[in-house]
Design an enzyme around this catalytic site. Structure first.
Site, PDB file in Angstrom:
ATOM      1  N   LYS A  90     -13.082   6.469  11.862  1.00 31.44           N
ATOM      2  CA  LYS A  90     -12.536   5.300  11.166  1.00 31.44           C
ATOM      3  C   LYS A  90     -11.213   5.675  10.536  1.00 31.44           C
ATOM      4  O   LYS A  90     -11.105   6.708   9.877  1.00 31.44           O
ATOM      5  CB  LYS A  90     -13.527   4.864  10.056  1.00 31.44           C
ATOM      6  CG  LYS A  90     -13.062   3.650   9.273  1.00 31.44           C
ATOM      7  CD  LYS A  90     -13.450   2.366   9.951  1.00 31.44           C
ATOM      8  CE  LYS A  90     -12.695   1.154   9.440  1.00 31.44           C
ATOM      9  NZ  LYS A  90     -11.398   0.908  10.139  1.00 31.44           N
ATOM     10  N   GLN A 111      -8.285  11.515   5.870  1.00 29.92           N
ATOM     11  CA  GLN A 111      -9.194  10.377   6.038  1.00 29.92           C
ATOM     12  C   GLN A 111     -10.652  10.837   6.043  1.00 29.92           C
ATOM     13  O   GLN A 111     -11.537  10.125   5.547  1.00 29.92           O
ATOM     14  CB  GLN A 111      -8.861   9.648   7.351  1.00 29.92           C
ATOM     15  CG  GLN A 111      -9.406   8.233   7.423  1.00 29.92           C
ATOM     16  CD  GLN A 111      -8.534   7.227   6.696  1.00 29.92           C
ATOM     17  OE1 GLN A 111      -7.318   7.263   6.821  1.00 29.92           O
ATOM     18  NE2 GLN A 111      -9.140   6.332   5.935  1.00 29.92           N
ATOM     19  N   LYS A 114     -11.583  11.293   2.414  1.00 28.86           N
ATOM     20  CA  LYS A 114     -11.530   9.982   1.758  1.00 28.86           C
ATOM     21  C   LYS A 114     -12.752   9.140   2.133  1.00 28.86           C
ATOM     22  O   LYS A 114     -13.421   8.564   1.273  1.00 28.86           O
ATOM     23  CB  LYS A 114     -10.253   9.268   2.213  1.00 28.86           C
ATOM     24  CG  LYS A 114     -10.026   7.908   1.578  1.00 28.86           C
ATOM     25  CD  LYS A 114      -8.952   7.093   2.305  1.00 28.86           C
ATOM     26  CE  LYS A 114      -7.624   7.792   2.413  1.00 28.86           C
ATOM     27  NZ  LYS A 114      -6.536   6.860   2.824  1.00 28.86           N
ATOM     28  N   LYS A 126      -7.121   8.806  12.750  1.00 22.13           N
ATOM     29  CA  LYS A 126      -5.861   8.091  12.516  1.00 22.13           C
ATOM     30  C   LYS A 126      -5.169   7.949  13.855  1.00 22.13           C
ATOM     31  O   LYS A 126      -5.327   8.785  14.738  1.00 22.13           O
ATOM     32  CB  LYS A 126      -4.957   8.894  11.569  1.00 22.13           C
ATOM     33  CG  LYS A 126      -3.896   8.048  10.903  1.00 22.13           C
ATOM     34  CD  LYS A 126      -4.459   7.349   9.686  1.00 22.13           C
ATOM     35  CE  LYS A 126      -3.489   6.397   9.048  1.00 22.13           C
ATOM     36  NZ  LYS A 126      -4.018   5.930   7.746  1.00 22.13           N
ATOM     37  N   GLY A 165      -5.379  -1.182   9.867  1.00 18.09           N
ATOM     38  CA  GLY A 165      -3.946  -1.189   9.562  1.00 18.09           C
ATOM     39  C   GLY A 165      -3.477   0.050   8.828  1.00 18.09           C
ATOM     40  O   GLY A 165      -4.268   0.843   8.317  1.00 18.09           O
ATOM     41  N   ASP A 166      -2.187   0.233   8.801  1.00 21.87           N
ATOM     42  CA  ASP A 166      -1.500   1.246   7.994  1.00 21.87           C
ATOM     43  C   ASP A 166      -0.020   0.830   8.009  1.00 21.87           C
ATOM     44  O   ASP A 166       0.271  -0.346   8.309  1.00 21.87           O
ATOM     45  CB  ASP A 166      -1.693   2.661   8.584  1.00 21.87           C
ATOM     46  CG  ASP A 166      -1.271   3.756   7.615  1.00 21.87           C
ATOM     47  OD1 ASP A 166      -2.006   4.026   6.649  1.00 21.87           O
ATOM     48  OD2 ASP A 166      -0.177   4.352   7.791  1.00 21.87           O
ATOM     49  N   THR A 209      -6.774  -2.087  -0.937  1.00 23.43           N
ATOM     50  CA  THR A 209      -6.197  -0.778  -1.277  1.00 23.43           C
ATOM     51  C   THR A 209      -5.518  -0.857  -2.651  1.00 23.43           C
ATOM     52  O   THR A 209      -5.722   0.004  -3.514  1.00 23.43           O
ATOM     53  CB  THR A 209      -5.204  -0.318  -0.200  1.00 23.43           C
ATOM     54  OG1 THR A 209      -5.819  -0.484   1.076  1.00 23.43           O
ATOM     55  CG2 THR A 209      -4.817   1.131  -0.398  1.00 23.43           C
ATOM     56  N   ASN A 240       1.818  -3.925   2.063  1.00 21.36           N
ATOM     57  CA  ASN A 240       0.454  -4.347   1.734  1.00 21.36           C
ATOM     58  C   ASN A 240      -0.071  -3.716   0.445  1.00 21.36           C
ATOM     59  O   ASN A 240      -0.552  -4.409  -0.455  1.00 21.36           O
ATOM     60  CB  ASN A 240      -0.476  -4.021   2.915  1.00 21.36           C
ATOM     61  CG  ASN A 240      -1.919  -4.272   2.572  1.00 21.36           C
ATOM     62  OD1 ASN A 240      -2.630  -3.371   2.142  1.00 21.36           O
ATOM     63  ND2 ASN A 240      -2.358  -5.514   2.705  1.00 21.36           N
ATOM     64  N   SER A 378     -12.913  -1.829   4.502  1.00 23.09           N
ATOM     65  CA  SER A 378     -13.076  -1.857   5.956  1.00 23.09           C
ATOM     66  C   SER A 378     -14.533  -1.586   6.322  1.00 23.09           C
ATOM     67  O   SER A 378     -15.094  -2.208   7.226  1.00 23.09           O
ATOM     68  CB  SER A 378     -12.194  -0.786   6.622  1.00 23.09           C
ATOM     69  OG  SER A 378     -10.866  -1.218   6.719  1.00 23.09           O
TER      70      SER A 378
HETATM   71  P1  NDP Z   1       3.365  -1.440   4.883  1.00 21.85           P
HETATM   72  O1  NDP Z   1       3.944  -1.230   6.226  1.00 21.85           O
HETATM   73  O2  NDP Z   1       2.749  -2.737   4.554  1.00 21.85           O
HETATM   74  O3  NDP Z   1       4.461  -1.126   3.762  1.00 21.85           O
HETATM   75  C1  NDP Z   1       5.075   0.101   3.692  1.00 21.85           C
HETATM   76  C2  NDP Z   1       6.095   0.087   2.574  1.00 21.85           C
HETATM   77  O4  NDP Z   1       6.552   1.405   2.350  1.00 21.85           O
HETATM   78  C3  NDP Z   1       7.324  -0.728   2.907  1.00 21.85           C
HETATM   79  O5  NDP Z   1       7.883  -1.233   1.732  1.00 21.85           O
HETATM   80  C4  NDP Z   1       8.235   0.312   3.544  1.00 21.85           C
HETATM   81  O6  NDP Z   1       9.608   0.009   3.486  1.00 21.85           O
HETATM   82  C5  NDP Z   1       7.926   1.524   2.697  1.00 21.85           C
HETATM   83  N1  NDP Z   1       8.138   2.742   3.495  1.00 21.85           N
HETATM   84  C6  NDP Z   1       7.508   3.091   4.633  1.00 21.85           C
HETATM   85  N2  NDP Z   1       7.990   4.239   5.112  1.00 21.85           N
HETATM   86  C7  NDP Z   1       8.933   4.628   4.245  1.00 21.85           C
HETATM   87  C8  NDP Z   1       9.783   5.743   4.183  1.00 21.85           C
HETATM   88  N3  NDP Z   1       9.747   6.705   5.125  1.00 21.85           N
HETATM   89  N4  NDP Z   1      10.638   5.839   3.122  1.00 21.85           N
HETATM   90  C9  NDP Z   1      10.687   4.880   2.173  1.00 21.85           C
HETATM   91  N5  NDP Z   1       9.894   3.775   2.193  1.00 21.85           N
HETATM   92  C10 NDP Z   1       9.029   3.669   3.199  1.00 21.85           C
HETATM   93  O7  NDP Z   1       2.317  -0.248   4.691  1.00 21.85           O
HETATM   94  P2  NDP Z   1       1.115  -0.130   3.648  1.00 21.85           P
HETATM   95  O8  NDP Z   1       1.465  -0.794   2.372  1.00 21.85           O
HETATM   96  O9  NDP Z   1      -0.129  -0.492   4.350  1.00 21.85           O
HETATM   97  O10 NDP Z   1       1.069   1.462   3.431  1.00 21.85           O
HETATM   98  C11 NDP Z   1       1.748   2.127   2.371  1.00 21.85           C
HETATM   99  C12 NDP Z   1       1.106   3.472   2.136  1.00 21.85           C
HETATM  100  O11 NDP Z   1      -0.265   3.288   1.761  1.00 21.85           O
HETATM  101  C13 NDP Z   1       1.073   4.426   3.328  1.00 21.85           C
HETATM  102  O12 NDP Z   1       1.182   5.748   2.871  1.00 21.85           O
HETATM  103  C14 NDP Z   1      -0.321   4.199   3.908  1.00 21.85           C
HETATM  104  O13 NDP Z   1      -0.750   5.308   4.669  1.00 21.85           O
HETATM  105  C15 NDP Z   1      -1.115   4.057   2.628  1.00 21.85           C
HETATM  106  N6  NDP Z   1      -2.408   3.377   2.732  1.00 21.85           N
HETATM  107  C16 NDP Z   1      -2.529   2.154   3.295  1.00 21.85           C
HETATM  108  C17 NDP Z   1      -3.771   1.535   3.341  1.00 21.85           C
HETATM  109  C18 NDP Z   1      -3.948   0.154   3.892  1.00 21.85           C
HETATM  110  O14 NDP Z   1      -5.063  -0.344   3.842  1.00 21.85           O
HETATM  111  N7  NDP Z   1      -2.914  -0.494   4.393  1.00 21.85           N
HETATM  112  C19 NDP Z   1      -4.974   2.205   2.843  1.00 21.85           C
HETATM  113  C20 NDP Z   1      -4.724   3.459   2.202  1.00 21.85           C
HETATM  114  C21 NDP Z   1      -3.485   4.022   2.167  1.00 21.85           C
HETATM  115  P3  NDP Z   1      10.363  -0.454   4.838  1.00 21.85           P
HETATM  116  O15 NDP Z   1       9.875  -1.839   5.101  1.00 21.85           O
HETATM  117  O16 NDP Z   1      11.811  -0.371   4.493  1.00 21.85           O
HETATM  118  O17 NDP Z   1       9.967   0.525   5.902  1.00 21.85           O
HETATM  119  O1  2IT Z   2      -5.125   5.327   4.997  1.00 25.53           O
HETATM  120  C1  2IT Z   2      -6.068   4.501   5.031  1.00 25.53           C
HETATM  121  O2  2IT Z   2      -7.119   4.698   4.418  1.00 25.53           O
HETATM  122  C2  2IT Z   2      -5.883   3.262   5.786  1.00 25.53           C
HETATM  123  N1  2IT Z   2      -4.803   3.045   6.340  1.00 25.53           N
HETATM  124  C3  2IT Z   2      -7.012   2.284   5.934  1.00 25.53           C
HETATM  125  C4  2IT Z   2      -7.940   2.706   7.034  1.00 25.53           C
HETATM  126  C5  2IT Z   2      -9.032   1.725   7.370  1.00 25.53           C
HETATM  127  O3  2IT Z   2      -9.776   2.043   8.314  1.00 25.53           O
HETATM  128  O4  2IT Z   2      -9.168   0.676   6.732  1.00 25.53           O
END
Ligand code: NDP
Ligand code: 2IT
Length: 445
Positions: A90, A111, A114, A126, A165-166, A209, A240, A378
């Site tokens: 997952k 992961q 976690k 992943k 998603g990520d 998240t 997100n 999830s």
């Molecule tokens: P999104 O794609 O929705 O948003 C990512 C955000 O981070 C955007 O604002 C983006 O800016 C910025 N960003 C991405 N890469 C970079 C970079 N290299 N330098 C600066 N800014 C950056 O992703 P999420 O919100 O889903 O994910 C954000 C973080 O949270 C990640 O580390 C992800 O692994 C983690 N995460 C996500 C989960 C989920 O359920 N979605 C769960 C647990 C952790 P820009 O648009 O300019 O690229």
């Molecule tokens: O980093 C993470 O935990 C995620 N992007 C969510 C993974 C998931 O299976 O919901």
């Protein structure tokens, strides 16, 4: 002890040359668990740690697609199936030009721990691609997602591996991937999470998240008799995780003064309110514009090509990407009176930055604990799919909240030191014990 750790890390570096983020993630865990393993020889004999750094399966594939000009484009797709010790693989799918095997292995490795912390039966994985959704039309994103899933669908399934998603993968991408999976496999199953509400998604998954991270920080603050009310918070990212972190912080009476994207950050000294947050949601999820555009609308400052960590805040919520807080950023935060860090992103703080936080004895937990609410929900989506039922918003939120409290308790149990909770050790050891014991039970696999 340090000799053992260095020997182990030499092995990791030799076997995985150039994969710096993977080395970083492994080192953090090894530093926490090596002393524990020394005291528990069964883990040494079973070479559990050596097994944990080797993915059970790594899939790398070509993803060809046609762009709107009719030109052939080729990306590389990956799925790292790291561990199925406690449940089906997952973990999310990252779509970003920086994606490579080292980054995905760090994410898959974290992961595993976690998912073990969530209390739910999920293994760790992943996936992703170096495809950049930015600037692509809906049609191009769909073409890519369909081609990506045409290959990936051979390796996943509701009882095998359940992606989500990520970065770069949200509801739109999950929809296109789900449609293609269903078409090829001719089955309607919960093979992905983060689905739309009409076709098997769970309420609260988009929020999970961010909400979970805020719930976790609340628990950390409680250990010091404190709360979020009136706290000034700096949030990075505007995707997100950042969006729903801000929503929950506003609900709980905190003031959020920053948001960012990869181009820069906005600083709103009066705090981002619900109306402004709605504008950010529209901008980022529908218009797909840049955070700079909000500065004009909110009449606040914009700082090009900078990160928000020099803004004075009580709590920092790094919610963009890995290594976005370095040693200097951490020192600046501490100097400015920051008392807690809630990592919404995965591994957003460099090891040197983590040391600064721990030395200053501020409340600091690793992302694998604080951002686990996303994957936990999830897991709840998978349960609802199996039951062919959907729970109410209140029900899912209550379960999410309970899970975050349970994760915090595990960190305290395994990480309590005299006068300080070492959440890094707590999360790593608690996650390790559950996965390691399961591996031992299952024999030489
Ligand atoms: P999104 O794609 O929705 O948003 C990512 C955000 O981070 C955007 O604002 C983006 O800016 C910025 N960003 C991405 N890469 C970079 C970079 N290299 N330098 C600066 N800014 C950056 O992703 P999420 O919100 O889903 O994910 C954000 C973080 O949270 C990640 O580390 C992800 O692994 C983690 N995460 C996500 C989960 C989920 O359920 N979605 C769960 C647990 C952790 P820009 O648009 O300019 O690229
Ligand atoms: O980093 C993470 O935990 C995620 N992007 C969510 C993974 C998931 O299976 O919901």
């Amino acid at each position: 002890m340090s000799k053992k750790i260095e020997e182990f890390m030499d092995l990791v570096a030799r076997k995985n040359p150039g994969e710096t983020e993977f080395h970083q993630a492994v080192r953090e865990v090894v530093e926490s668990v090596m002393p524990f393993i020394e005291k528990n020889p069964k883990y040494q004999k079973g070479k559990i740690l050596e097994k944990m750094i080797e993915p059970e399966r790594t899939i790398i594939f070509r993803v060809p697609w046609l762009d709107d000009q009719g030109e052939v484009q080729i990306n590389r797709g990956f799925r790292i199936e790291m561990s199925s010790a406690i449940g089906p693989y997952k973990g999310g799918i990252r779509l970003h030009p920086s994606v490579n095997i080292g980054i995905l292995k760090f994410l898959a490795f974290e992961q595993v721990f976690k998912n073990a912390l969530t209390t739910l039966p999920m293994g760790g994985a992943k996936g992703g691609s170096d495809f950049d959704p930015k600037g692509k039309s809906d049609n191009e994103v769909m073409k890519f997602c369909q081609s990506f899933m045409t290959e990936l669908c051979k390796y996943i399934g509701p009882n095998t591996d359940v992606p989500a998603g990520d970065i770069g993968t949200g509801g739109r991408e999950i929809g296109y991937m789900f449609g293609q999976y269903k078409r090829i496999r001719n089955e309607f199953t919960g093979v992905l999470t983060g689905k739309g509400l009409n076709w098997g998604g769970s309420l609260i998954r988009p929020e999970a998240t961010g909400y979970g991270c805020v719930y976790f920080v609340e628990e950390m603050l409680k250990t010091r008799g404190d709360s979020l009310k009136g706290k000034t918070c700096a949030v990075s990212g505007s995707g997100n995780v950042a969006q729903y972190t801000v929503e929950k912080l506003i609900q709980l009476g905190a003031k959020v003064v920053t948001l960012s994207d990869s181009d820069g950050y906005i600083y709103d000294k009066d705090g981002i309110d619900s109306k402004e947050l709605n504008c950010v949601l529209q901008l980022k999820n529908i218009k797909r514009g840049r955070i700079k555009e909000c500065a004009k609308e909110f009449n606040c400052k914009y700082f090009e090509k900078q990160r928000p960590w020099n803004i004075k805040c009580d709590i920092a919520f790094p919610s963009a990407t890995q290594n976005e807080i370095d040693e200097n950023d951490a020192k600046t935060l501490v100097k400015n009176g920051c008392i807690a860090v809630g990592e919404g992103a995965n591994m957003p703080t460099t090891p040197e930055g983590v040391q600064v936080f721990q030395k200053a004895k501020i409340l600091y937990a690793p992302g694998k604990a604080s951002n686990a609410g996303g994957v936990a929900t999830s897991g709840l989506e998978m349960s609802q799919n199996s039951l062919r039922l959907s729970w109410t918003r209140e029900e899912v939120d209550r379960r999410l909240h309970d899970i975050m409290i349970a994760i915090h308790e595990q960190c305290v149990r395994y990480g309590k030191e005299s006068g300080y909770i070492n959440y890094v050790n707590g999360a790593n050891i608690a996650g390790f014990v559950k996965v390691a014991d399961s591996m031992l039970d299952q024999g030489l696999v």
